[in-house]
Design a protein around this motif. Structure first.
Motif, mmCIF file in Angstrom:
data_model
loop_
_atom_site.group_PDB
_atom_site.id
_atom_site.type_symbol
_atom_site.label_atom_id
_atom_site.label_comp_id
_atom_site.label_asym_id
_atom_site.label_seq_id
_atom_site.Cartn_x
_atom_site.Cartn_y
_atom_site.Cartn_z
ATOM 1 N N LEU A 90 27.531 32.405 -5.769
ATOM 2 C CA LEU A 90 27.227 33.268 -4.627
ATOM 3 C C LEU A 90 28.360 34.267 -4.446
ATOM 4 N N MET A 91 27.991 35.551 -4.283
ATOM 5 C CA MET A 91 28.983 36.588 -4.000
ATOM 6 C C MET A 91 28.774 37.071 -2.569
ATOM 7 N N LYS A 92 29.841 37.014 -1.777
ATOM 8 C CA LYS A 92 29.776 37.448 -0.387
ATOM 9 C C LYS A 92 30.428 38.813 -0.251
ATOM 10 N N ASP A 93 29.633 39.865 -0.369
ATOM 11 C CA ASP A 93 30.115 41.219 -0.116
ATOM 12 C C ASP A 93 29.469 41.695 1.185
ATOM 13 N N GLU A 94 29.070 42.942 1.242
ATOM 14 C CA GLU A 94 28.339 43.410 2.419
ATOM 15 C C GLU A 94 27.001 42.684 2.533
ATOM 16 N N VAL A 95 26.430 42.375 1.375
ATOM 17 C CA VAL A 95 25.178 41.608 1.328
ATOM 18 C C VAL A 95 25.383 40.441 0.380
ATOM 19 N N GLU A 96 24.970 39.245 0.792
ATOM 20 C CA GLU A 96 25.114 38.071 -0.064
ATOM 21 C C GLU A 96 24.115 38.145 -1.219
ATOM 22 N N SER A 97 24.586 37.823 -2.421
ATOM 23 C CA SER A 97 23.715 37.832 -3.602
ATOM 24 C C SER A 97 24.004 36.585 -4.435
ATOM 25 N N ILE A 98 22.953 36.048 -5.051
ATOM 26 C CA ILE A 98 23.073 34.888 -5.939
ATOM 27 C C ILE A 98 22.959 35.382 -7.381
ATOM 28 N N TYR A 99 23.950 35.059 -8.209
ATOM 29 C CA TYR A 99 23.948 35.421 -9.621
ATOM 30 C C TYR A 99 23.825 34.150 -10.456
ATOM 31 N N ARG A 100 23.039 34.227 -11.521
ATOM 32 C CA ARG A 100 22.900 33.111 -12.462
ATOM 33 C C ARG A 100 23.027 33.670 -13.874
ATOM 34 N N VAL A 101 24.060 33.186 -14.617
ATOM 35 C CA VAL A 101 24.282 33.650 -15.985
ATOM 36 C C VAL A 101 23.961 32.504 -16.938
ATOM 37 N N HIS A 102 23.163 32.811 -17.937
ATOM 38 C CA HIS A 102 22.675 31.808 -18.891
ATOM 39 C C HIS A 102 23.075 32.248 -20.303
ATOM 40 N N ARG A 103 23.849 31.416 -20.987
ATOM 41 C CA ARG A 103 24.233 31.683 -22.377
ATOM 42 C C ARG A 103 23.702 30.549 -23.245
ATOM 43 N N GLU A 104 23.100 30.887 -24.377
ATOM 44 C CA GLU A 104 22.593 29.849 -25.277
ATOM 45 C C GLU A 104 22.801 30.270 -26.723
ATOM 46 N N TRP A 105 22.906 29.275 -27.595
ATOM 47 C CA TRP A 105 23.073 29.548 -29.018
ATOM 48 C C TRP A 105 22.551 28.359 -29.821
ATOM 49 N N ASP A 106 22.258 28.617 -31.098
ATOM 50 C CA ASP A 106 21.665 27.627 -31.994
ATOM 51 C C ASP A 106 22.687 27.300 -33.080
ATOM 52 N N GLY A 107 23.114 26.035 -33.121
ATOM 53 C CA GLY A 107 24.093 25.617 -34.114
ATOM 54 C C GLY A 107 23.485 25.292 -35.459
ATOM 55 N N ASN A 108 22.174 25.500 -35.610
ATOM 56 C CA ASN A 108 21.481 25.171 -36.853
ATOM 57 C C ASN A 108 21.379 26.375 -37.782
ATOM 58 N N LYS A 109 22.024 27.470 -37.425
ATOM 59 C CA LYS A 109 21.959 28.675 -38.240
ATOM 60 C C LYS A 109 23.317 28.950 -38.881
ATOM 61 N N LYS A 110 23.263 29.665 -39.998
ATOM 62 C CA LYS A 110 24.505 29.947 -40.715
ATOM 63 C C LYS A 110 25.440 30.798 -39.857
ATOM 64 N N ARG A 111 24.864 31.753 -39.169
ATOM 65 C CA ARG A 111 25.666 32.622 -38.302
ATOM 66 C C ARG A 111 25.255 32.373 -36.853
ATOM 67 N N VAL A 112 26.196 31.844 -36.084
ATOM 68 C CA VAL A 112 25.897 31.505 -34.701
ATOM 69 C C VAL A 112 25.907 32.785 -33.861
#
Length: 649
Positions: A90-112
């Motif tokens: 949660l960021m409390k500035d002039e207006v409250e906003s909810i941020y959600r960051v999603h990172r994913e990767w596959d370890g089954n590939k030659k180049r991650v």
């Protein structure tokens, strides 16, 4: 920034999906776990979610590439080799906003390869997804993140040495000095790149030719612009003339003439509807409606008919009872009491005053009831509705008659109408002409822009070479002067801002230290950024004379001060916070630093650091608490609520 949720899926020692929820209203979040159970992994996961390749945990690691770093976190327990982390805050500035960051990767590939998605207030934000690192640098620059996310081992290491180079760079970033270093580097680059170049007479001729081309295109554009202004002016005059003609047309009754046939048709339809409504009113009057006038008489007739019907039914009942009693007596039964009852009923019936009888049948009574209860009311409502409709039709007809009775000069109206059509045709022609001129201008403007760009590019290149030939020495001279000024300005800027950091650090240290009289103030050298500890008598206290615990408090005081001076409301995350501290200093941190470090302080601790006694001291300030439980069979960690509960052991 307040962290609300952290999800680790097949991340490091965490198999499957593990979710931390931080919804407590108190400042401290306490997460307990034995060594090797994944406390540091939580810190690395948060840093990775926020900063990716800019995470200082990655930059300090021994991995050559970011892909190798990501691959090191892939948990292979379920065989999918798919990993993701998700952080909501949660960021409390002039207006409250909810941020959600999603990172994913596959370890089954030659180049991650990592993919990232960013959501704001529950909706995917494409701009933030594409520019997340830039956004995070504006909230909390990665160079300052170490002031908010740190571990006890690093504190112990910093306490054993002078202010490290890395810490100095971070302090410079906080103070805004690092931008001066960048400017100094750019100045040296200008000096090194300055070189002589040869002028070419043919180049001057080419510039003159390009200038002529640019001027010709510009004149054509100006001519078209003049034509556009003329057409636009004429167009506005036509618009004004049309408005005046339309007003005259309306005043002369032109609208009525144009609509006369429609008005006649509408009046004819209205009159037909009025006749139909009159006929319906007559039909209504010919039905049961007149009986409304004698409704009270009909009600009286219905009541008397119902009484007569009741008497008739009673007489039949008495007759039947006497017949049954006679049969009863023949069987030798005693019937005196029964006879008395029948006589009593008969007497009561005879005593009642008999109402006048209309000899109505049951069917007639039913029809009378239906007439009174439904038909008369419906007829009354229907006639009222039709009368209202008739009145409205009469008003509308009168209004139409007033329109149609207007005395109109049809010849004058026709003349005005002809002028309107001529003006409209002229307006159409001007619109077409203006559109053609606009398209022509667009092409000509493109020619001007291309000629100007080509001319400007050629001139700029020429001027650069002239400047380098004529002013090379001047550029080098003033660049060196600028470098010297920057060096002096850097020291003065650092001195001004370092004084505030040192004062804040002194206040933080005095809140934490037990020997409050030993060190009166802390100073920081504005040039080297090294710390000095000054006693009450004004003498410098050597760092070597401080205990290991006091040195650590100094580092914590510095980190606390830098976080305060940054004026950023961000969470503080501390891994193994009480490493190598004695009991007195531990109590000081628990009671003073942890509750005040930030709006949210996440502590990752073993049961020996935050033991039962320490836990009781800080319990009133704990909002959420978890324990990391390790399963020897699966070689994985899961999370449970509560701090080192019986279930977690």
């Amino acid at each position: 920034m307040i962290i609300k949720e952290l999800i680790l899926h097949n991340f490091g020692i965490y198999a499957s999906t593990n979710k931390f929820e931080f919804h407590g209203e108190k400042p401290i979040v306490l997460i307990g776990g034995m060594n090797g159970r994944g406390k540091t992994t939580i810190l690395e996961g948060i840093l990775l979610a926020l900063y990716g390749t800019n995470s200082f945990a990655y930059q300090e690691s021994n991995y050559n590439t970011y892909g190798q770093y990501l691959l090191s976190f892939v948990n292979k327990a379920d065989g999918t080799l798919k990993t993701y982390i998700e952080l909501e805050f949660l960021m409390k500035d002039e207006v409250e906003s909810i941020y959600r960051v999603h990172r994913e990767w596959d370890g089954n590939k030659k180049r991650v390869v990592e993919s990232i998605s960013v959501f704001k207030d529950g909706k995917l934000d494409q701009f933030l997804t594409e520019h997340w690192l830039m956004f995070m640098e504006s909230i909390l620059p990665s160079g300052l993140s170490e002031f908010f996310f740190f571990d006890g081992e690093k504190i112990a290491k910093l306490a054993a040495e002078k202010t490290s180079k890395q810490m100095k760079e971070s302090i410079k970033s906080l103070l805004g000095v690092s931008v001066l270093d960048l400017l100094e580097s750019d100045l040296y680059r200008v000096i090194n790149r300055t070189a002589k170049s040869k002028l070419d007479d043919n180049e001057i001729k080419e510039i003159e030719y390009l200038h002529e081309k640019k001027e010709e295109a510009t004149k054509r554009l100006e001519l078209i612009d003049d034509k556009i202004v003329d057409v636009y002016t004429e167009q506005q005059a036509i618009v004004q003339r049309l408005e005046k003609l339309q007003q005259d047309y309306q005043k002369k009754g032109g609208d009525v003439v144009a609509q006369q046939q429609e008005l006649f048709r509408k009046r004819s339809s209205m009159m037909a509807k009025m006749e139909s409504t009159k006929e319906q009113l007559v039909n209504d009057a010919a039905s049961e409606l007149p009986l409304v006038l004698v409704k009270e008489l009909l009600v009286s007739i219905r009541e008397n008919a119902e009484i007569a019907q009741d008497e008739k039914m009673m007489g039949a009942a008495l007759k039947k009872m006497n017949s049954l009693l006679a049969d009863f007596d023949q069987n030798g039964s005693h019937s005196q009491d029964i006879q008395k009852f029948i006589d009593y009923v008969k007497m009561q019936s005879e005593n009642k005053q008999s109402a006048p009888s209309y000899n109505l049948s049951d069917t007639a009574i039913f029809k009378l009831q239906l007439l009174l209860d439904e038909q008369l009311l419906n007829s009354k409502l229907t006639i009222q509705s039709r009368q209202k409709e008739m009145l409205q039709l009469q008003k509308d007809a009168e209004q139409l008659d007033s329109y149609l009775s207007v005395d109109i000069d049809e010849k004058a109206v026709a003349r005005i109408y002809k002028k309107i059509k001529e003006a409209e045709q002229k307006a159409i022609e001007l619109d077409v002409n203006l559109e053609m001129l606009t398209e022509e201008r667009s092409v000509c403007h493109g020619d001007v822009m291309a000629a100007t760009s080509l001319y400007s590019k050629k001139v700029e290149g020429y001027l650069k070479r002239v400047e380098l030939n004529e002013d090379r020495d001047r550029i080098i001279k003033y660049s060196h002067i600028a470098v010297k000024v920057l060096s002096e300005y850097r020291i003065r800027l650092q001195y001004k801002k370092i004084a505030l950091v040192a004062e804040t650090m002194t206040n933080c240290y005095k809140k934490l230290a037990n020997k409050k009289n030993m060190i009166q103030r802390i100073e920081m050298d504005p040039n080297s950024l090294d710390l000095k500890y000054i006693s009450k008598s004004g003498e410098e206290v050597e760092k070597a004379s401080l205990s290991a615990g006091e040195k650590q408090l100094m580092v914590i005081s510095l980190l606390w001060a830098l976080a305060l001076c940054s004026k950023k409301k961000l969470p503080v995350i501390i891994d193994t916070p009480l490493s190598r501290l004695d009991s007195a200093h531990r109590v000081s941190l628990i009671k003073t630093y942890f509750p005040q470090a930030s709006e949210q302080t996440i502590i990752l601790s073993t049961d020996s650091e935050i033991d039962l006694a320490s836990y009781k001291l800080m319990k009133k300030d704990i909002g959420n608490e978890y324990t990391l439980r390790y399963d020897d069979a699966t070689k994985a960690t899961t999370i449970i609520k509560g701090y080192f509960t019986e279930e977690s052991k």
